[in-house]
Design an enzyme around this catalytic site. Structure first.
Site, PDB file in Angstrom:
ATOM      1  N   HIS A 136       3.653  -2.279   3.089  1.00  0.00           N
ATOM      2  CA  HIS A 136       3.692  -0.961   2.456  1.00  0.00           C
ATOM      3  C   HIS A 136       4.951  -0.763   1.615  1.00  0.00           C
ATOM      4  O   HIS A 136       6.052  -1.073   2.066  1.00  0.00           O
ATOM      5  CB  HIS A 136       3.618   0.127   3.529  1.00  0.00           C
ATOM      6  CG  HIS A 136       2.315   0.139   4.265  1.00  0.00           C
ATOM      7  ND1 HIS A 136       2.020  -0.781   5.244  1.00  0.00           N
ATOM      8  CD2 HIS A 136       1.214   0.923   4.129  1.00  0.00           C
ATOM      9  CE1 HIS A 136       0.786  -0.543   5.698  1.00  0.00           C
ATOM     10  NE2 HIS A 136       0.274   0.477   5.042  1.00  0.00           N
ATOM     11  N   ASP A 193       0.802  -1.226   0.000  1.00  0.00           N
ATOM     12  CA  ASP A 193       0.000   0.000   0.000  1.00  0.00           C
ATOM     13  C   ASP A 193       0.837   1.280   0.000  1.00  0.00           C
ATOM     14  O   ASP A 193       2.016   1.284   0.366  1.00  0.00           O
ATOM     15  CB  ASP A 193      -0.877   0.019   1.265  1.00  0.00           C
ATOM     16  CG  ASP A 193      -2.011  -0.988   1.198  1.00  0.00           C
ATOM     17  OD1 ASP A 193      -1.980  -1.879   0.329  1.00  0.00           O
ATOM     18  OD2 ASP A 193      -2.920  -0.890   2.038  1.00  0.00           O
TER      19      ASP A 193
HETATM   20 ZN   LIG Z   1      -2.503   3.110   3.345  1.00  0.00          ZN
END
Ligand SMILES: [Zn+2]
Length: 295
Positions: free
Chosen positions: A264, A112
Site C-alpha cells: 500500500h 493500493d
Molecule cells: Zn485497498
C-alpha cells in the site's frame, strides 16, 4: 500471447482464490478513511479480526502460482493455447475471472489505496531502481492528489481501478451502483490524465463478486488479485520497525516467479512500507524481473 499466459497463470493460481478470498471476507467492519485522514486503512485483508493471509497460507498461495520454477511459463502457455476457442473468453481465469499471477516469470509489485502524500517517495525509489509497478488507485484519492497520479503515469507505471472510495461491500450492491462507482473512478483518473489506460480492477479487501468481476470486464478491466500479502495495512498487529521487518521477511520468503505482491502507498501511514521497500527493491530487482502489468 500475453493474455494467454495470463490465463494460464490465473488458472494455475485458482487454488489460491479461496485463500485470498477469506482474507478479505471479514473486512466489512472496517471502512476506508480517505487519503488525508491519517487513519490506517482496513486494507486488502483488513478487518478487526486481523485475519490476513497467514505466512503459511501466503506461501501456499504463491506456491500454487508457481508450478515448478522458471520452466513453468512455456509449457503452461501451450497448454492454455490448446484450450482453443474458450481460451480467450477465459483469458483472465477459468473459474472466477480473477488474475492472481503475472502468467510469466515476471513479478509484479502492486500498490493500493493511493495516491497519497507518501506516493512521491515511493515513486522516487522506483525511479532510482528503474522499476515499473502497478498502482490500484482510489477515486477520492485521485481527486485529492491528481498530480501524483500524473507522476505515476509519467513514470510508466500501470493503473488499476480500486473503486471510488474503497467500498469493501461494493461488489454486493446493485449492478448499477457497481458500474457507476467504477466508471466514476475511471472518469476521475482520466480527468487527471486524459486518455489514461485503466486495464485492471481490484476490489477493496479483495472482496470480488461475480457481478463486480463481470462489470469490470464490461468496462475493459481485468480483475486483479495477488499472491503475496505482507499485510502492511495491518498496523494493529505490527508497527514501526517491527512492521518494516515483517514486510521484508514476508516478501522475501513468499515471492516467486509470477508473483503479484500486494502493498500500500495510501490509506494510512505508509512509512514502514516505504522503509521495507527501500531494502526490498534492490533485492527483488536482482532476483526477479519486476514488471508493470501489461496494458
Ligand atoms: Zn485497498
Amino acid at each position: 500471447m500475453t493474455r494467454t499466459r495470463l490465463a494460464l497463470g490465473a488458472l494455475i493460481s485458482a487454488a489460491a482464490l479461496a485463500l485470498t478470498g477469506c482474507a478479505a471476507s471479514d473486512a466489512s467492519s472496517v471502512s476506508w478513511h480517505g487519503p488525508s485522514s491519517g487513519v490506517v486503512d482496513g486494507g486488502e485483508g483488513g478487518g478487526t479480526q486481523a485475519h490476513p493471509i497467514s505466512d503459511s497460507t501466503a506461501q501456499a498461495a504463491t506456491g500454487a502460482g508457481k508450478p515448478s520454477a522458471s520452466a513453468s511459463a512455456a509449457p503452461s502457455a501451450s497448454t492454455s493455447a490448446s484450450a482453443g476457442p474458450s481460451a480467450s473468453a477465459s483469458a483472465t481465469a477459468p473459474s472466477d475471472g480473477i488474475m492472481r499471477t503475472t502468467g510469466t516469470d515476471g513479478v509484479a509489485l502492486t500498490f493500493d489505496d493511493g495516491p497519497s502524500a507518501d506516493t512521491p517517495k515511493l515513486l522516487a525509489m522506483l525511479r532510482q531502481h528503474n522499476i515499473k509497478a502497478t498502482f490500484c488507485v482510489v477515486g477520492v484519492a485521485v481527486q485529492e492528489f491528481p498530480q501524483y497520479l500524473q507522476e505515476i503515469v509519467k513514470d510508466g507505471h500501470t493503473l488499476c481501478n480500486h473503486t471510488w472510495k474503497h467500498d469493501e461491500k461494493l461488489g454486493k450492491k446493485s449492478a448499477d451502483t457497481i458500474r457507476a462507482d467504477l466508471q466514476r473512478t475511471n472518469d476521475e483518473i482520466r480527468k487527471a490524465v486524459p486518455g489514461a489506460q485503466i486495464k485492471y480492477f481490484r476490489h477493496p479487501g479483495g472482496n470480488f463478486t461475480p457481478a463486480a468481476v463481470q462489470i469490470a470486464t464490461e468496462l475493459g478491466m481485468v480483475s486483479l488479485g495477488w499472491t503475496v500479502d505482507p499485510s502492511d495495512w495491518n498496523t494493529k498487529k505490527w508497527s514501526g520497525n517491527q512492521m518494516t521487518q515483517h514486510i521484508i521477511s514476508n516478501v522475501r520468503n513468499n515471492t516467486k516467479p509470477g508473483a503479484v505482491i500486494l502493498s500500500h502507498d495510501g490509506g494510512g501511514d505508509r512509512s514502514a512500507t516505504l522503509a521495507a521497500y527501500k531494502t526490498l527493491l534492490p533485492e527483488l530487482k536482482q532476483q526477479f524481473t519486476l514488471v508493470a502489468l501489461p496494458v
